[in-house]
Design a protein around this motif. Structure first.
Motif, PDB file in Angstrom:
ATOM      1  N   HIS A 129      -3.645  39.552 -17.701  1.00  0.00           N
ATOM      2  CA  HIS A 129      -4.159  39.810 -16.355  1.00  0.00           C
ATOM      3  C   HIS A 129      -3.922  38.596 -15.462  1.00  0.00           C
ATOM      4  N   ALA A 130      -3.689  38.874 -14.204  1.00  0.00           N
ATOM      5  CA  ALA A 130      -3.545  37.819 -13.199  1.00  0.00           C
ATOM      6  C   ALA A 130      -4.880  37.692 -12.472  1.00  0.00           C
ATOM      7  N   LEU A 131      -5.500  36.543 -12.593  1.00  0.00           N
ATOM      8  CA  LEU A 131      -6.818  36.310 -11.993  1.00  0.00           C
ATOM      9  C   LEU A 131      -6.653  35.481 -10.721  1.00  0.00           C
ATOM     10  N   LEU A 132      -7.431  35.815  -9.725  1.00  0.00           N
ATOM     11  CA  LEU A 132      -7.408  35.060  -8.466  1.00  0.00           C
ATOM     12  C   LEU A 132      -8.842  34.750  -8.063  1.00  0.00           C
ATOM     13  N   ASP A 133      -9.098  33.476  -7.787  1.00  0.00           N
ATOM     14  CA  ASP A 133     -10.430  33.022  -7.388  1.00  0.00           C
ATOM     15  C   ASP A 133     -10.402  32.485  -5.966  1.00  0.00           C
ATOM     16  N   MET A 134     -11.548  32.543  -5.313  1.00  0.00           N
ATOM     17  CA  MET A 134     -11.715  31.940  -3.993  1.00  0.00           C
ATOM     18  C   MET A 134     -12.561  30.686  -4.158  1.00  0.00           C
ATOM     19  N   ALA A 135     -12.011  29.543  -3.790  1.00  0.00           N
ATOM     20  CA  ALA A 135     -12.714  28.263  -3.902  1.00  0.00           C
ATOM     21  C   ALA A 135     -13.064  27.756  -2.506  1.00  0.00           C
ATOM     22  N   TYR A 136     -14.236  27.118  -2.384  1.00  0.00           N
ATOM     23  CA  TYR A 136     -14.711  26.668  -1.078  1.00  0.00           C
ATOM     24  C   TYR A 136     -15.779  25.601  -1.259  1.00  0.00           C
ATOM     25  N   ARG A 137     -16.144  24.929  -0.173  1.00  0.00           N
ATOM     26  CA  ARG A 137     -17.178  23.902  -0.228  1.00  0.00           C
ATOM     27  C   ARG A 137     -18.544  24.562  -0.384  1.00  0.00           C
ATOM     28  N   ARG A 138     -19.363  23.970  -1.238  1.00  0.00           N
ATOM     29  CA  ARG A 138     -20.679  24.543  -1.517  1.00  0.00           C
ATOM     30  C   ARG A 138     -21.583  24.507  -0.281  1.00  0.00           C
ATOM     31  N   HIS A 139     -21.519  23.418   0.482  1.00  0.00           N
ATOM     32  CA  HIS A 139     -22.346  23.285   1.691  1.00  0.00           C
ATOM     33  C   HIS A 139     -21.444  22.849   2.841  1.00  0.00           C
ATOM     34  N   ASP A 140     -20.696  23.785   3.377  1.00  0.00           N
ATOM     35  CA  ASP A 140     -19.741  23.467   4.438  1.00  0.00           C
ATOM     36  C   ASP A 140     -20.466  23.329   5.771  1.00  0.00           C
ATOM     37  N   LYS A 141     -20.121  22.275   6.526  1.00  0.00           N
ATOM     38  CA  LYS A 141     -20.733  22.074   7.839  1.00  0.00           C
ATOM     39  C   LYS A 141     -20.147  23.013   8.885  1.00  0.00           C
ATOM     40  N   SER A 142     -18.985  23.554   8.615  1.00  0.00           N
ATOM     41  CA  SER A 142     -18.333  24.452   9.562  1.00  0.00           C
ATOM     42  C   SER A 142     -18.870  25.874   9.382  1.00  0.00           C
ATOM     43  N   ILE A 143     -19.547  26.386  10.415  1.00  0.00           N
ATOM     44  CA  ILE A 143     -20.069  27.756  10.347  1.00  0.00           C
ATOM     45  C   ILE A 143     -18.912  28.749  10.309  1.00  0.00           C
ATOM     46  N   ALA A 144     -17.801  28.410  10.953  1.00  0.00           N
ATOM     47  CA  ALA A 144     -16.633  29.290  10.921  1.00  0.00           C
ATOM     48  C   ALA A 144     -16.133  29.448   9.490  1.00  0.00           C
ATOM     49  N   ALA A 145     -16.115  28.360   8.726  1.00  0.00           N
ATOM     50  CA  ALA A 145     -15.682  28.434   7.328  1.00  0.00           C
ATOM     51  C   ALA A 145     -16.676  29.219   6.485  1.00  0.00           C
ATOM     52  N   VAL A 146     -17.965  29.024   6.753  1.00  0.00           N
ATOM     53  CA  VAL A 146     -18.998  29.781   6.033  1.00  0.00           C
ATOM     54  C   VAL A 146     -18.843  31.276   6.307  1.00  0.00           C
TER      55      VAL A 146
END
Length: 300
Positions: A267-284
């Motif tokens: 299987h090909a797995l794909l994950d989404m990684a991001y900052r746990r507490h991002d200051k950018s509301i747009a990124a959140v």
């Protein structure tokens, strides 16, 4: 001098009548007159000429009106920008993804949905391998990264699974195995493989190697290609066969056949990684929307 003094002055200048300006502002006429007089004292020159039948603007008043309007417009713009940034409706978001991920319908659909919902957020897309994308996440160059496991995340980051898709066998159209509806991994024991290099694609490489080993053989890799599109092109050219994520069917390449894997399929797995507490509301907001589109059943 406060912004309210400029708003009071502008109303009087536009109405050229204290009573009408006071009604427009929702205050009494005497307090309005006092505020204008206070403003004139602070500036040090009259802004209005008080006449028996009304008022007129002085030359200083005409110029002050132009400047006051510019200041009020700038202040309103600053307030609106701050509010929209606070809601994530303005700003910038950089989304990174691996080369093979973009061929799955989920990713283009999710990016388009985010752009439709937040049209004033500048979205930058960048394509690279998992190692480089995670480096960009650490450096702050990437806000959301779609990566292939395995990988190691720093404590300030988080990831979650968004795709788990079976892999397919990619064959030239004249290959004998293309006559089958499905092909077991064991049938590839004598084939020449074209694969993604492990240093930049460990997840897919290891999944294929493990499936072959469980079938009792080690794949004979005669060619590596750093891009999934290159792998498909080499297969079409008859260099060898490959095992690729099912989403590669959407690439639309000519001269290639895809067959499901019978039995034990990698299987090909794909994950989404991001900052746990991002200051950018747009990124959140981006993470929340991309998560909801990957798992619509959770938002019901």
């Amino acid at each position: 001098m406060e912004l309210r003094h400029l708003r009071y002055f502008t109303a009087v200048a536009e109405e050229l009548h204290f009573t009408r300006a006071a009604a427009r502002l929702g205050i009494g006429q005497p307090p309005l007159s006092q505020q204008i007089q206070q403003l004139e004292r602070e500036i040090g020159t009259p802004l209005f000429l008080r006449l028996p039948r009304g008022i007129e603007m002085t030359e200083a008043g005409v110029q002050f009106l132009e400047d006051a309007r510019a200041i009020l417009t700038s202040a309103d713009r600053a307030i609106d920008t701050a509010r929209r940034l606070g809601r994530g409706e303005r700003g910038a978001v950089t989304v990174g993804f691996t080369a093979s991920a973009v061929f799955h319908p989920y990713l283009p659909r999710a990016i388009r949905a985010y752009r439709d919902r937040y049209p004033d957020v500048r979205v930058t897309l960048t394509e690279s391998n998992t190692i480089s994308l995670l480096r960009g996440l650490r450096m702050g160059d990437v806000d959301v990264a779609f990566v292939r496991p395995p990988y190691v995340l720093d404590p300030e980051f988080e990831s979650e699974r968004v795709l788990d898709e079976p892999m397919l066998i990619a064959l030239p159209p004249d290959h004998p195995l293309s006559r089958r509806r499905s092909v077991p991994i064991a049938a590839l024991a004598e084939e020449n493989f074209v694969l993604y290099p492990r240093p930049i694609g460990a997840g897919l490489y290891d999944a294929i190697q493990s499936a072959c080993q469980r079938a009792g053989f080690a794949p004979r890799v005669i060619q590596e290609a750093p891009q999934m599109a290159s792998i498909v092109s080499l297969v079409a050219a008859g260099v060898g066969i490959s095992v690729v994520p099912a989403a590669m069917r959407h690439m639309g390449a000519q001269g290639i056949e895809y067959r499901p894997i019978k039995g034990d399929a990698p299987h090909a797995l794909l994950d989404m990684a991001y900052r746990r507490h991002d200051k950018s509301i747009a990124a959140v907001n981006a993470v929340e929307l991309l998560r909801a589109l990957a798992h619509p059943e959770r938002s019901e």
